[in-house]
Design an enzyme around this catalytic site. Structure first.
Site, PDB file in Angstrom:
ATOM      1  N   CYS A   1       0.864  -1.174   0.000  1.00 46.44           N
ATOM      2  CA  CYS A   1       0.000   0.000   0.000  1.00 46.44           C
ATOM      3  C   CYS A   1       0.905   1.229   0.000  1.00 46.44           C
ATOM      4  O   CYS A   1       2.130   1.109  -0.003  1.00 46.44           O
ATOM      5  CB  CYS A   1      -0.943  -0.012   1.199  1.00 46.44           C
ATOM      6  SG  CYS A   1      -2.325   1.155   1.036  1.00 46.44           S
TER       7      CYS A   1
ATOM      8  N   LYS B   1     -12.108  -5.115   2.158  1.00 48.69           N
ATOM      9  CA  LYS B   1     -11.554  -4.256   3.207  1.00 48.69           C
ATOM     10  C   LYS B   1     -12.477  -3.053   3.375  1.00 48.69           C
ATOM     11  O   LYS B   1     -12.674  -2.270   2.444  1.00 48.69           O
ATOM     12  CB  LYS B   1     -10.147  -3.793   2.837  1.00 48.69           C
ATOM     13  CG  LYS B   1      -9.512  -2.867   3.864  1.00 48.69           C
ATOM     14  CD  LYS B   1      -8.122  -2.430   3.424  1.00 48.69           C
ATOM     15  CE  LYS B   1      -7.495  -1.475   4.415  1.00 48.69           C
ATOM     16  NZ  LYS B   1      -6.139  -1.044   3.994  1.00 48.69           N
TER      17      LYS B   1
ATOM     18  N   LYS C   1     -11.470  -7.870   6.104  1.00 49.03           N
ATOM     19  CA  LYS C   1     -10.890  -6.988   7.116  1.00 49.03           C
ATOM     20  C   LYS C   1     -11.849  -5.835   7.387  1.00 49.03           C
ATOM     21  O   LYS C   1     -12.291  -5.183   6.429  1.00 49.03           O
ATOM     22  CB  LYS C   1      -9.542  -6.449   6.624  1.00 49.03           C
ATOM     23  CG  LYS C   1      -8.862  -5.485   7.578  1.00 49.03           C
ATOM     24  CD  LYS C   1      -7.590  -4.903   6.973  1.00 49.03           C
ATOM     25  CE  LYS C   1      -6.912  -3.954   7.960  1.00 49.03           C
ATOM     26  NZ  LYS C   1      -5.725  -3.294   7.370  1.00 49.03           N
TER      27      LYS C   1
END
Length: 323
Positions: free
Chosen positions: A120, A195, A248
């Protein structure tokens, strides 16, 4: 009405009996320990909002890897804190970046522990967003170039698994293409496929020094009410070449872990995130909850929902308890 023939308590009468018929079991090999790597030497600095978790210099990170391996933990997830940040997230894909140095150092010491890298940009950008920002918005396709370069640099440095967490559209396909074209076709991708833009990431912002300097991440991370969209995201990432997928956070999304397990015949991970960890630690330190029991009960719930492995800051404590 006669007393029931079947008495449920018969199979709960002792720890030995309960263990014999236990349906869901934990093993340290099912845990992945997230670690935060920072510049310097001999640095082991506790993270204020995450008691028992630390910023680690590369040398301390290697020691932590040795301990995790000795406990039978399945792997570690690397997050990097660079010496400096800029608008291009150049520290993320630099060959001498903090994660790249940590990978080489750990790889020189062991082959027995899986090294998984978070791919990321938020820790590396001066504005704290996950990609190239133009007119206040993250530009998706430019960001894919950064992510692909980062993934390749991690693979070259010794990463076993690449885990993109940015939630840009098409990033799994872009990373897969770059890895394959450079001889890393055997390197698997663990996609943060579902996510969510969650409040439970709060302590992580301190740990990774990655809080956005403006706005938030809701234009690219998922909207918490959306379950069907989460399944579409997982399906798309698998179509682009993901080998494993992640949900997540974990505890507020157990239903989606279960749904993913039902629909997709691939390894599924779940991330017990910083806020989930910190809530248990805070309650335990105030004497409101038993830390060990809360830790194990939540980990069991994540596995029972269908996760094959769990990223958790409790990995070492749970491994010791299971020994």
């Amino acid at each position: 009405m006669p007393f029931p023939i079947h008495r449920g308590r018969r199979l709960r009468s002792s720890e030995a009996m309960r263990s014999l018929v236990r349906e869901t079991r934990l093993d340290p090999a099912q845990f992945v320990l997230p670690l935060f790597i920072c510049p310097g030497e001999g640095v082991r600095r506790e993270i204020g909002s995450m008691p028992g978790q630390y910023h680690l210099s590369v040398d301390e990170f290697v020691l932590e890897c040795d301990e995790a391996r000795g406990l039978g933990i399945g792997g570690v997830m690397l997050f990097g804190l660079p010496e400096s940040k800029d608008e291009l997230a150049s520290g993320a894909y630099a060959e001498d970046g903090i994660v790249q140095r940590a990978l080489r150092a750990a790889r020189s010491q062991t082959r027995d522990l899986l090294l998984i890298t978070d791919v990321c940009n938020c820790e590396y950008t001066s504005h704290g967003h996950c990609g190239f920002v133009k007119d206040g918005d993250v530009v998706n396709d430019v960001t894919l170039e950064w992510l692909s370069r980062t993934a390749l640099s991690h693979a070259r440095a010794g990463a076993d698994i690449i885990a993109p967490s940015d939630m840009m559209d098409g990033r799994v396909g872009a990373i897969r293409k770059t890895l394959d074209e450079n001889g890393f076709e055997q390197t698997p991708i663990l996609s943060y496929a579902a996510k969510f833009a969650s409040v439970f990431y709060g302590p992580f912002r301190e740990a990774a020094e990655s809080a956005p300097q403006f706005g938030d991440r809701r234009s690219y991370q998922m909207d918490p009410p959306n379950a069907r969209e989460a399944m579409r995201e997982i399906e798309q990432d698998l179509a682009e070449g993901a080998d494993m997928v992640m949900v997540k956070p974990a505890l507020a999304y157990l239903d989606l872990i279960h749904e993913a397990r039902t629909r997709f015949d691939v390894p599924i991970a779940a991330y017990q995130v910083s806020g989930e960890y910190s809530m248990i630690m805070a309650a335990a330190r105030n004497g409101w909850i038993d830390q060990e029991r809360a830790m194990m009960e939540t980990l069991v719930s994540i596995r029972r929902a269908g996760a094959d492995f769990v990223l958790t800051y409790f990995a070492k404590d749970a491994a010791r308890l299971l020994a």
